[in-house]
Design a protein around this motif. Sequence first.
Motif: not given
Length: 461
Positions: A274-281, A306-312, A354-357
């Motif tokens: 495992f590693a920490f992902s800043a984008m996914h917090h 990692g959360i990227l949605g259904a398409d991904a 999305l993370e910024r929004a």
Amino acid sequence: MTLQPVIVGAGPAGIRAAQTLAAHGQRPVLIDEAARAGGQIYRRQPANFGRAPAQLYGTEAGRATALHQAIDGLEGAIDYRPDSLVWNVQDGLLDVLHGPTQTSRSVPYRQLVVATGATDRVLPVPGWTLPGVYTLGGAQVALKFQACAIGKRVVFMGTGPLLYLVAYQYAKAGVDVAAVLDTARLKDQLAAVPAMLTQPAVFTKGVYYVAWLRAHGVALHNGVRPLRVLGDERVQGVAWHDGTREHTLACDGVGFGYALRSETQLADLLGCRFAFSAMHHAHLPERDPAGRSSVEGVYLAGDGAGILGADAAEWAGERAALALLADHGVAVDTARAVHLERQHQRLLTFRRGLERAFPFPDDWAAHAPDDLVVCRCENVTAGTLRDTVRTQGADEMNRLKALSRVGMGRCQGRMCGVAAAEILAQATGQPVPFVGRLRGQAPIKPIPIHLQMAAGEEAAT
């Protein structure tokens, strides 16, 4: 070459992985906890329900139908096992609990695709344990799978795209949505528009949900701080602060959540790095662009990594299956593999937007009162966690768990883990990545007591 692939999870990633393996002459085992395949986003209604796909999935009806047709078309080509919970893994064996019979069997594997999906990310507020309070995902399940609402007059609060999607789905179904309370500021959402325009179709759908809600009289408030859920025996309202003053609003149902978090317990038991992902917090299992984990024979696909949605998730499921096949000498379309990786990569810019929004509310812990219940399973409060840090020197999540019992209940830290880490970081003055993560423990989810006793006796011998 005949392999022995097993897929855990029959959402978008798992279905596409199964379809790809079957197309290459394999007969994978597809294990899923739900009664019908589709995952959370494309959760299928019971067979005797008659609601049209457009009513259930809105603008996603076409993709949902295509995915359902894909799994239906695999009948006989795969070994599909619904109502089956993977609760442990060791020595090349998955321990699987079968729903109706409540019996556990071992399923061997040589290659494993982990497509466990995501669940709600929860930051509690006072009153969140009252009857009538649901996570956003729970509210969505009630509507999709059971055709019922969580209340007659509902408030949705938190942040993230799911907040507006669920509010739209409820309002569209005829429920009185009293308000949407978003912790994200409007100026942050506007600043994120250029990044989100890299996926114009997805961005347009989000704008449509917001515009539809406004046009139908739903109050939308940005930049708020939820204060508490009001009520004695059940929900009677909510209170929030808009930066200037406190507001209250009557309701009999609350749906809340702060986007989604990956379900990583199985990857943890498998020994993935495992590693920490800043984008996914969040701490996430590592994978290469093709989906290979740090453990040989284990592949990760979809929101569980990692959360990227259904398409991904669909792309990742197919790509992981192609990697599995190629790693074992089966000829695959390399051009297709490259295309899938590029598609997946293009989504990262949108995900950062999305993370910024909808940023994670980093100040949540500072406002959490000492009497706030963080872990409802063990009734552990924020004050107890802070006192454990102060008096016993807890400075890491598993140490905090051992000393306070946070995360030891039925949910195994799914609901309280994020909040507990925030409290620990605030109390110790450390950045969140440095306080660690709750390690996965078997059983991953609750199982009958007789199975737990048997597992304990086996471990002892």
